[in-house]
Design a protein around this motif. Structure first.
Motif, mmCIF file in Angstrom:
data_model
loop_
_atom_site.group_PDB
_atom_site.id
_atom_site.type_symbol
_atom_site.label_atom_id
_atom_site.label_comp_id
_atom_site.label_asym_id
_atom_site.label_seq_id
_atom_site.Cartn_x
_atom_site.Cartn_y
_atom_site.Cartn_z
ATOM 1 N N ALA A 1 40.119 10.266 0.630
ATOM 2 C CA ALA A 1 39.387 9.463 -0.345
ATOM 3 C C ALA A 1 39.111 8.059 0.179
ATOM 4 C CB ALA A 1 40.163 9.398 -1.664
ATOM 5 N N GLY A 2 40.011 7.567 1.029
ATOM 6 C CA GLY A 2 39.802 6.221 1.555
ATOM 7 C C GLY A 2 39.137 6.175 2.919
ATOM 8 N N HIS A 3 38.920 7.334 3.529
ATOM 9 C CA HIS A 3 38.389 7.332 4.891
ATOM 10 C C HIS A 3 36.956 6.810 4.966
ATOM 11 C CE1 HIS A 3 41.406 10.369 6.847
ATOM 12 N NE2 HIS A 3 42.004 9.340 6.247
ATOM 13 N N ALA A 4 36.148 7.118 3.967
ATOM 14 C CA ALA A 4 34.751 6.673 4.015
ATOM 15 C C ALA A 4 34.657 5.156 4.008
ATOM 16 C CB ALA A 4 33.962 7.263 2.849
ATOM 17 N N VAL A 5 35.490 4.522 3.187
ATOM 18 C CA VAL A 5 35.490 3.053 3.131
ATOM 19 C C VAL A 5 36.014 2.483 4.444
ATOM 20 C CG1 VAL A 5 36.451 1.034 1.979
ATOM 21 C CG2 VAL A 5 35.708 3.008 0.630
#
Length: 489
Positions: A275-279
């Protein structure tokens, strides 16, 4: 690059009460002879449109192509007046799923012909291979309208598996065994999937190489791009995984994914981790690093199927209900597309805030890859399970997107003609208009080398030597619309 093999497939019969294959049969000439007269032939590699040419088709092959009047006219068969028209190789869509929902082939396959797509690479294995092979035999026999299908959906995932019907491997030994099982069943490639552990993925790659099967698919989340290149990955599906490798924190994200995969509930843990990888990717993308990354892809001969149109769904660029593309999709699937979606629900506020810029970053990565010499395969990810990605039509939208990003019309056209032909062992078979090539062609009212939107201006489609005139294509569309309406009754 490993040797690629062609493959024939098939599946099952007709769609609801409207028998599309009976209502919209292609027009066939006596003795299978067809002459396209006085047409301009598109040579994608050369970037030329040569006027005043004749093309003679016998069966599913081009029997002759050259200056108008230079070859004896067929004594039997049909003549198509090509004056003022442009003859281009038929299009490829290198990443689709036509078996993701019950009855999907019955509306999906005619849509490819309707949009000038005469070859597809199906990436799903959610039904048995024997059932898929049935479809291709029906198409080849003229009993079903559709493109030629290259089967590439022998999916191997880590436990518990992302989709039903996948092969699952928890250890290197199981990974090797799954590859041997795929080969024994008749699959001619292997598709890696996201949950594979690094050691299992390497074993899958080694076994595939030993047997001679290409390795396509996702780079697993616990595997770095460099490790995938070392393992011999042949085609990377979705450009986002390349963008991630352009982050200065790629290795940290890989380690986080590996920790999640080792947990008691690996799927849920991985979804939380990702969930945080894109950011993170967006904030740490580095252009100099990215140039090195795409150069390594080009040097390794690895191709990319970008599927850029997928991003429109996350940006909320949904088509209106009266969009002509929507009318050919069964109402039950349209209703499913309009329902709340778990993929959108998983987008955090931070991700929503950066989404437009992150999409532009993906496009920047794509352009760098193309300009560096990475082989790009036009691809849509069209599937009933993927909202608003239309079979056939989204591939044409994808080509337009490439031109928006900065490719020339010729370069964009190559991604859907000569590039896939080169990769899948079809050089001389498809992507070219010359003696001996397959008669997979689209007759256009404008020059696609001048404006890629010309691929929407279809006068006729020839798929495996079968001619669908403008009138026949109109009947195909009318039958699809009628069948889509009947789906709700």
């Amino acid at each position: 690059m490993r040797a690629r093999q062609r493959q024939a497939l098939r599946w099952v019969a007709c769609f609801t009460a409207v028998a599309i294959t009976a209502c919209a049969q292609p027009e066939r000439a006596d003795r299978d002879l067809i002459r396209i007269a006085d047409v301009a032939i598109i040579d994608v590699d050369a970037g030329t449109a040569t006027p005043d040419q004749d093309v003679i088709i016998r069966g599913d092959r081009i029997a002759w192509a050259g200056p108008a009047g230079a070859a004896p006219l067929p004594k039997a068969g049909a003549t198509i007046d090509g004056a003022g028209l442009f003859l281009s190789p038929g299009l490829w869509d290198a990443h689709v799923h036509v078996y993701s929902a019950e009855g999907e082939p019955d509306f999906a396959l005619p849509l490819y012909i309707l949009n000038g797509v005469t070859s597809i690479r199906d990436m799903g294995a959610l039904i048995p291979l024997a059932a898929q092979r049935a479809v291709n035999l029906e198409i080849a026999a003229g009993d079903r309208i559709g493109p030629r299908i290259i089967n590439a959906g022998a999916m191997i995932d880590g436990p518990p598996g992302s989709w039903p019907g996948q092969m699952v491997a928890a250890t290197p030994e199981e990974g090797r065994a799954r590859v041997r099982e795929a080969a024994a069943l008749g699959w001619t490639s292997v598709k890696a999937y996201s949950l594979l552990d690094r050691e299992v993925y390497v074993a899958v790659a080694e076994e595939a190489d030993a047997i001679g099967l290409p390795l396509y698919g996702h780079i697993p989340e616990g595997v770095s791009l460099a490790d995938a290149l070392a393992a011999g990955h042949d085609v990377i599906e979705h450009v986002g995984r390349v963008t991630k490798a352009c982050s200065t924190k790629e290795q940290e994200m890989i380690e986080g994914a590996r920790t999640a995969l080792a947990s008691p509930a690996p799927f849920d843990a991985l979804m939380t981790e990702m969930a945080g990888h894109a950011v993170t990717t967006f904030e740490t993308w580095d252009e100099a690093l990215c140039r090195d990354v795409v150069r390594s892809l080009a040097e390794a001969g690895v191709a990319v199927a970008p599927t850029l149109m997928v991003a429109d769904f996350y940006l909320g660029n949904d088509p209106s209900p009266d969009d002509p593309r929507m009318q050919t999709v069964p109402l039950s699937i349209r209703a499913q597309w309009g329902a709340p979606d778990f993929r959108r629900a998983a987008m955090s506020e931070d991700l929503l805030a950066i989404a437009p810029d992150a999409v532009r970053q993906d496009r920047r990565t794509f352009k760098l890859a193309h300009d560096t010499g990475v082989l790009v395969l036009a691809s849509s990810d069209a599937a009933a399970l993927n909202p608003f990605l239309f079979h056939g039509a989204t591939l044409v939208d994808e080509l337009a997107r490439y031109v928006e990003i900065g490719l020339t019309p010729r370069e964009a056209l190559a991604t859907a003609t000569t590039n896939p032909a080169r990769l899948f062992g079809e050089q001389g078979e498809t992507g070219r208009i010359e003696t001996g090539a397959r008669a997979d062609l689209i007759l256009l009212r404008a020059d696609p080398l001048a404006d890629i939107s010309a691929v929407r201006e279809i006068e006729a489609v020839i798929a495996g030597g079968r001619v669908f005139s403008a009138e026949a294509l109109q009947r195909v569309r009318a039958d699809l619309i009628a069948a889509a309406k009947d789906d709700a009754e």
